[in-house]
Write an enzyme that holds these catalytic residues in place. Sequence first.
Site, PDB file in Angstrom:
ATOM      1  N   SER A  71      20.996  18.420  27.510  1.00  0.00           N
ATOM      2  CA  SER A  71      21.438  17.925  26.206  1.00  0.00           C
ATOM      3  C   SER A  71      22.781  17.205  26.234  1.00  0.00           C
ATOM      4  O   SER A  71      23.081  16.410  25.354  1.00  0.00           O
ATOM      5  CB  SER A  71      21.535  19.086  25.216  1.00  0.00           C
ATOM      6  OG  SER A  71      22.616  19.945  25.567  1.00  0.00           O
ATOM      7  N   HIS A 123      15.403  22.220  28.593  1.00  0.00           N
ATOM      8  CA  HIS A 123      15.632  21.789  27.202  1.00  0.00           C
ATOM      9  C   HIS A 123      16.620  20.638  27.139  1.00  0.00           C
ATOM     10  O   HIS A 123      17.458  20.452  28.024  1.00  0.00           O
ATOM     11  CB  HIS A 123      16.120  22.957  26.335  1.00  0.00           C
ATOM     12  CG  HIS A 123      17.574  23.311  26.529  1.00  0.00           C
ATOM     13  ND1 HIS A 123      18.606  22.622  25.923  1.00  0.00           N
ATOM     14  CD2 HIS A 123      18.156  24.300  27.253  1.00  0.00           C
ATOM     15  CE1 HIS A 123      19.766  23.174  26.269  1.00  0.00           C
ATOM     16  NE2 HIS A 123      19.525  24.180  27.076  1.00  0.00           N
ATOM     17  N   CYS A 124      16.483  19.849  26.078  1.00  0.00           N
ATOM     18  CA  CYS A 124      17.490  18.835  25.739  1.00  0.00           C
ATOM     19  C   CYS A 124      17.993  19.218  24.346  1.00  0.00           C
ATOM     20  O   CYS A 124      18.527  20.311  24.167  1.00  0.00           O
ATOM     21  CB  CYS A 124      16.916  17.432  25.825  1.00  0.00           C
ATOM     22  SG  CYS A 124      15.295  17.203  25.047  1.00  0.00           S
ATOM     23  N   LEU A 125      17.829  18.353  23.352  1.00  0.00           N
ATOM     24  CA  LEU A 125      18.159  18.747  21.978  1.00  0.00           C
ATOM     25  C   LEU A 125      16.906  19.226  21.242  1.00  0.00           C
ATOM     26  O   LEU A 125      16.807  20.375  20.830  1.00  0.00           O
ATOM     27  CB  LEU A 125      18.819  17.590  21.228  1.00  0.00           C
ATOM     28  CG  LEU A 125      20.297  17.348  21.530  1.00  0.00           C
ATOM     29  CD1 LEU A 125      20.814  16.140  20.762  1.00  0.00           C
ATOM     30  CD2 LEU A 125      21.141  18.573  21.184  1.00  0.00           C
ATOM     31  N   THR A 131      13.232  16.552  27.904  1.00  0.00           N
ATOM     32  CA  THR A 131      12.595  17.777  28.395  1.00  0.00           C
ATOM     33  C   THR A 131      11.221  17.463  28.979  1.00  0.00           C
ATOM     34  O   THR A 131      10.868  17.912  30.072  1.00  0.00           O
ATOM     35  CB  THR A 131      12.448  18.792  27.241  1.00  0.00           C
ATOM     36  OG1 THR A 131      13.753  19.154  26.781  1.00  0.00           O
ATOM     37  CG2 THR A 131      11.709  20.036  27.694  1.00  0.00           C
TER      38      THR A 131
END
Length: 366
Positions: A71, A123-125, A131
């Site tokens: 993220s 995960h990212c945002l 992702t």
Amino acid sequence: MNFIRSLLPTGKHRLMSGNKSLDLSVITPRMYAMSYPSENLIESMYHNDQDDIAEYFNKNHPNKYLIFNLSGIPYTNKAKFNNSVIDYFWPDHKAPPLIDIFNIIKEAYIYLQKDIENVICVHCLAGKGRTGTICCALLLYGRLFYNSEDVNNYFSYKRFKQLNKGVQEPSQLRYIKYLDKLMQNKKYIELKIYEIINVDINGIELKHGEYISYKFETNYYKEFDSDNYKTVRNGYIVIGDVTINIYRNDKLIGWLFFNTHVEEIKDNRIFYDIKLIDPRFLLNEKDYSLMKVKVDIIPYKHHNPNNKPNLLVDEMIGNEMVRIKKMNEFLNYAYKKNSFVQDNQILFFGNEKNNIDEVLNEIKQI
């Protein structure tokens, strides 16, 4: 909190941990995807609450999990997760540097190999594009899939309950296809340096006084238009990951990514129509629906006596050679007989059944 989350139209597979609804999806039994675990009360309503995620992993996979945070927002307290968090970052809606894909694959597979009970989470945002790019890469590298379309459909189905919701940005899809192409053909990455002679951008409806321009980025998103990278033909030297940023007056409206070592370049030109240009929502904008980009690009002869000595270019080539060596070492590991990568159970527990084919058959019925 759960009531508020139930009202949000996420369309994602969620896990229940006790009475808590988590934006956490099981892609395979040993690989999770999720949205950012936030410490902010408002953000945690539509992403994840950091304490809830920490509780889930510490309870269900104590000391046997590794989280990849893409993220760009570092955790303020990694100790909640036993410091089992590795940070990578590239901008949202954009493709990752090719070397980052390989570095993440390497760290993930080495970790999974250490203990059959180990799991990973990406995960990212929102837990979607960035992702999905990495989850697809991990699945391709493990030979659980043999084409980029199937792997993205699978990720979309496991994360979002439906197709066409997974990786959608054209450049992210392009980089997934790069890995697919390398793995399918058991190819290694060769150093290829190019010189961009010209970029034509047309098909945009402009108002009076408006103009279109572009700038380049090469390797790790360092935008440049300096004479240091110009050739005798006033072209620009590019190597490795290349971005072309497209501006309408001074406003960035779109971009595209490619990698000089893997991209197929025919007749010294690359063509991109609007379906291949980021971000994907440009496709629905009337002004840009007919936009096309043509890149005139030729091999750069570094030791051509007509080219002036250039220490900056020498340094750029040296750094890229280091990256290529690292990527090829891990490709070679995958191509070896009896490599753990050849055992496509690596993302499953022990003798647990690999149900990929069953899921793909379900997808075909949609």
